[in-house]
Design an enzyme around this catalytic site. Structure first.
Site, PDB file in Angstrom:
ATOM      1  CG  ASP A 186      -1.792   0.961   1.212  1.00 65.66           C
ATOM      2  OD1 ASP A 186      -2.380   1.599   0.140  1.00 65.66           O
ATOM      3  OD2 ASP A 186      -2.232   1.488   2.387  1.00 65.66           O
ATOM      4  CG  ASP A 211      -2.545   1.814   6.409  1.00 69.51           C
ATOM      5  OD1 ASP A 211      -3.364   1.639   5.338  1.00 69.51           O
ATOM      6  OD2 ASP A 211      -2.099   3.152   6.399  1.00 69.51           O
ATOM      7  CG  ASP A 258      -4.857  -1.984   2.565  1.00 73.92           C
ATOM      8  OD1 ASP A 258      -5.009  -1.925   1.403  1.00 73.92           O
ATOM      9  OD2 ASP A 258      -4.523  -1.187   3.505  1.00 73.92           O
TER      10      ASP A 258
END
Length: 914
Positions: free
Chosen positions: A339, A645, A649
């Site tokens: 990410d 986070d 995700d």
């Protein structure tokens, strides 16, 4: 009831964000002024169910515990344990059963923790909601919300369901956990495209997100499992955990070795029975001795301990392991999908560029921290700050409602992160906001609102009033007729600033325009300032470009991963332009190509597999997109680590070979779904963890190549006696003694081996590579045969010299044990030379292990209780000299084999590519 069910069926899957507000009200049969009445609400609650996420069916604790024993090596261990019980080898059996129970308990605890991921998502839901019912505002339980309810939102509220916004007043919501965007999303009531991704649905407010500022009225369009949060909950529940590469290989290895031992045992028993030189009981004990000696019963314990040591080492590098096998998986990783926000970047906005009429400036620093500098063409400007930049700093400090403060050693912002980032910009040019605020207090203000896209403050200083303005560049430029230069205000060059604004936006920066007007004559208005009061003769100061900057250490970590043959891929919910710009700074991908979520949706699985072979930057990715990308990469035969986070995700983290969650800014959902947590939210810690993971696998491989050749030699000594009809050189109890002390005292030493210097210069291990490749099989046969010959020569040499059978066997036991001690020195480096003092440093436990074996063997040889148990006999000193000489020759023989392999480039490369 039927009407409510029909309404739910008709509206399910409706693209609410693409419909006008009045059409949404019509389809949901509700008035925004009155809301639902009590009867309607109750009927819809019965039809749609409560507004909460369903709890999936869980396995009971007994079923979870029993499931831990479903492993071929565990079966082998249990069988060998029971055989040792039958042979009255209580200590051996106790060790084996302890290992089995320990492994089961570890797996049981970790699986229980993993199930908390779904519970963590449920805890994100709001407990209460303020709604209109029967025309009056009421506070109700969020569980009782139904589609059609009119919800009233204000700053600080947690949004209780998915809402289509009907009326909006300067509303901004924090959606980072859902979309990955680092700044609050500005909301509107206007319709958006039907194919807009979640992050682009500006007229929607999503369950579990937070209202940062403003207020709004919205109508509930989805509750419970039908919300975006519920959709992620379903994805997470459907994803099954993958076995790690090591567990898959161990399982296959377990089946193979069990089959080989079974076939060999049956054939040897049949041959020995046909020869008839042993009684049935003697033959059975010999066969059992062979089977138990060859079975690597110490391997599960050794793997567990090696992994545990890896966990401790990783914890020191800020990587916390939640599932033990994840340690080894890191060593196999060939692709890291990360990410962007908070992992590769700081998740803090920072002013990175400034443009005035006199030139362009670069700003360095680290997020909200005030350290850094402003430079032009590589030269710092702090010594002689141009007046235009000073005025930009003045606007940054005074036309600002955010607060920046330090807490727990970290800079934090209250309010808009973009506004908070302007304070460090001014500080880097030497301006103190406290002093400036005291010298020019605010008299009046026009707050920022999405309708007019600017903020203005009227401040009074010793030199008179001044109007300070910041906002969207196109809006600010419309109200300016001059631009500030070092020589004063001149006619504005709109084209220059338009081009510069496009340049900054193409770099992924969020651009603000700053302007001012001295003595505007706006003071004393009875109703205060209004957006319509903004003059059209402002003086334009310049542009400020802001972005969530890449972590400095992440840039180096990405480079180290590339050197180690690991591809780094960015998958983010942020905009395509921003993602490409950050990737370019980090060295990810080709610096130009990025694929958006809408493009992913248009691809079938085969096309997506081809796409991920070439592309490393994916933007505007939804949870489904991230999950599909991970599956596509795995389908290409790669081992995937996924970092993140946010809640969005979590499904991809769970599906990946190893999920990596952020420990500081990550949600509880991602932490529970992940196999590893980064205590410092730093991508660089992943690179360090990969290094540890590779070392763990290397140590496991070294341990296997130490244990199996010696185990094979032990079994082969007895098998030779059965095949050729001579007396057993080593009895079954003696073999079990050797097996036990070498597995514990010597085998475990390898678990503590340090890093090899080139561990991050090698390519990742191939996912389909067996735990024993051709080199491993060769090493087992070569060393096993050499150790067998050394042991048999010792046995027959003493018999030839007239020694008793007991003494010859005692010498043979000590020969095979000494051979294993010296082979341990060989095994620390698979093909590199061990003929130096430097080759034997770095692992202090090595010498403690060898000393323990020496002491135990002396007891075995000379202590009367051991002599009685194992039928041994004391050896004269001269025998020890020959045993030691033979062990040294054996050591040099293995070193010669390593030299030959090093001398042939093809062989050397095949081994080092492991």
């Amino acid at each position: 009831m039927k009407a409510a069910q029909q309404l739910a069926a008709e509206t399910d899957g409706t693209p609410w964000h693409a419909l006008p507000a009045n059409e949404v009200e019509r389809q949901l049969k509700v008035s925004a002024d009155q809301g639902l009445d009590a009867a309607q609400a109750l009927e819809r609650l019965d039809a749609c169910g409560p507004n909460r996420l369903p709890q999936g069916k869980k396995r009971g604790p007994v079923a979870r515990l029993l499931g831990q024993f479903n492993n071929i090596l565990i079966y082998v261990l249990l069988v060998s344990g029971f055989i040792k019980l039958m042979l009255s080898l209580w200590l051996d059996a106790s060790i084996i059963f302890a290992v089995v129970v320990l492994n089961a308990l570890l797996g049981f605890v970790q699986e229980g923790r993993a199930e908390k991921a779904l519970d963590s998502i449920r805890n994100m839901l709001s407990a209460h909601a303020r709604v209109l019912r029967d025309g009056a505002a009421r506070l109700i339980s969020a569980d009782d919300l139904v589609p059609g309810d009119i919800v009233l939102l204000e700053s600080g509220d947690k949004i209780p369901a998915d809402l289509r916004l009907l009326e909006v007043k300067n509303l901004r919501t924090e959606e980072a956990a859902l979309t990955g965007e680092s700044i609050p999303a500005e909301k509107t009531a206007a319709t958006v495209s039907a194919n807009a991704t979640v992050g682009d649905r500006a007229n929607m407010a999503f369950s579990g997100t937070l209202v940062v500022s403003g207020r709004a009225t919205g109508v509930v369009v989805a509750t419970g499992n039908h919300t975006e949060l519920g959709r992620i909950n379903q994805l997470l529940g459907e994803v099954t955990l993958l076995e790690t590469p090591l567990l898959r290989q161990i399982k296959k290895f377990g089946y193979t070795i069990t089959a080989v031992i079974g076939v060999v045992s049956v054939l040897l028993f049949a041959w020995g029975h046909w020869l008839g030189h042993m009684t049935f009981v003697q033959l059975f004990q010999a066969i059992v001795g062979i089977a138990v000696s060859v079975i690597p019963e110490g391997l599960p314990a050794l793997i567990t301990i090696t992994l545990a040591i890896g966990v401790q080492r990783m914890a020191r590098r800020n990587a916390i392991i939640r599932r033990l096998p994840a340690v080894e998986t890191l060593g196999s990783v060939s692709r890291i999908c990360s990410d962007k926000t908070g992992t590769l970047t700081l998740m803090e906005m920072m002013a990175t560029s400034a443009v005035t009429a006199d030139g362009a400036y670069d700003v360095t620093g680290d997020g909200y921290a005030c350290e850094g500098e402003v430079s032009q063409d590589g030269r710092p400007v702090a010594g002689a700050v141009p007046d235009t930049l000073k005025m930009m700093c003045l606007v940054s400090c005074l036309c600002n409602d955010a607060e920046l403060f330090q807490a727990d050693g970290k800079w934090k912002v209250e309010g808009d992160p973009t506004e908070g980032a302007l304070y460090p910009f001014a500080a880097k040019l030497g301006m103190d906001r406290g002093e400036v605020a005291a010298a020019a207090p605010r008299v009046d203000a026009i707050p920022f609102e999405s309708e007019h896209k600017f903020m203005a403050t009227l401040n009074r200083s010793a030199d008179g009033d001044m109007l300070l303005v910041k906002g969207a560049p196109e809006v600010i430029l419309e109200h300016c007729d001059r631009q500030q230069t070092s020589g004063g205000a001149v006619l504005i060059d709109r084209g220059h600033f338009a081009r510069e604004g496009e340049r900054l936006a193409a770099r992924g920066e969020r651009v603000l325009g700053l302007a001012w007007l001295p003595n505007p004559g706006l003071a004393g208005r009875p109703d205060g300032l209004d957006p319509r009061d903004l003059p059209r003769d402002l003086v334009f100061l310049g542009l400020v470009g802001l972005m969530d900057p890449p972590r400095k250490e992440a840039i180096e970590a990405v480079r180290e991963c590339h050197d180690g043959g690991i591809r780094v891929t960015m998958i983010t919910g942020d905009h395509k332009t921003t993602a490409a710009a950050v990737a370019r700074r980090l060295g990810i991908g080709d610096g130009r190509t990025a694929v958006a979520g809408v493009e992913i949706e248009a691809m079938n699985d085969a096309a997506l597999r081809e796409c991920v072979r070439e592309v490393d930057v994916f933007a505007r990715a939804s949870p489904e997109h991230k999950l599909r990308l991970v599956k596509a990469i795995q389908a290409n035969g790669q081992v995937v680590a996924m970092t993140g986070d946010g809640v969005n995700d979590a499904p991809a983290l769970k599906k990946a070979d190893i999920g990596v969650a952020m420990g500081v800014k990550g949600t509880e959902v991602t932490k529970e779904a992940a196999g590893m947590i980064l205590a410092d939210d730093n991508f660089a810690s992943i690179s360090a963890a990969v290094k540890e993971g590779r070392t763990v696998y290397n140590n496991i491989e070294k341990a296997i190549l130490f244990m199996l050749p010696t185990n094979v030699a032990q079994g082969a000594v007895i098998a030779s006696a059965i095949l050729f009809g001579f007396a057993l050189p080593i009895t079954a109890p003696q073999v079990l003694w050797v097996n036990m002390i070498t597995s514990v005292a010597l085998g475990l030493v390898i678990s503590f081996e340090p890093h090899e210097s080139d561990v991050m210069k090698r390519p990742p291990r191939a996912v389909d590579r067996p735990i024993l490749n051709r080199f491993g099989i060769w090493r087992i046969l070569f060393v096993g045969a050499a150790l067998l010959i050394y042991t048999l020569l010792t046995f027959f040499a003493l018999q030839t010299q007239g020694a008793s059978e007991a003494m010859a066997r005692t010498a043979a036991v000590n020969a095979i044990t000494l051979g294993q001690v010296f082979y341990l020195l060989n095994s620390r480096h698979l093909i590199l030379s061990s003929l130096s003092t430097q080759a034997h440093g770095g692992n202090p436990l090595l010498w403690y292990g060898i000393l323990a074996v020496v002491v135990l063997q002396l007891l075995f040889t000379y202590a009367p209780p051991f002599q009685a148990i194992f039928s041994t006999e004391s050896l004269p000193l001269s025998v020890w000299a020959r045993l030691l000489a033979g062990a040294v020759l054996f050591f040099l023989f293995v070193e010669a084999e390593k030299l030959v392999i090093r001398s042939v480039p093809a062989w050397r490369n095949a081994v080092m590519a492991r």
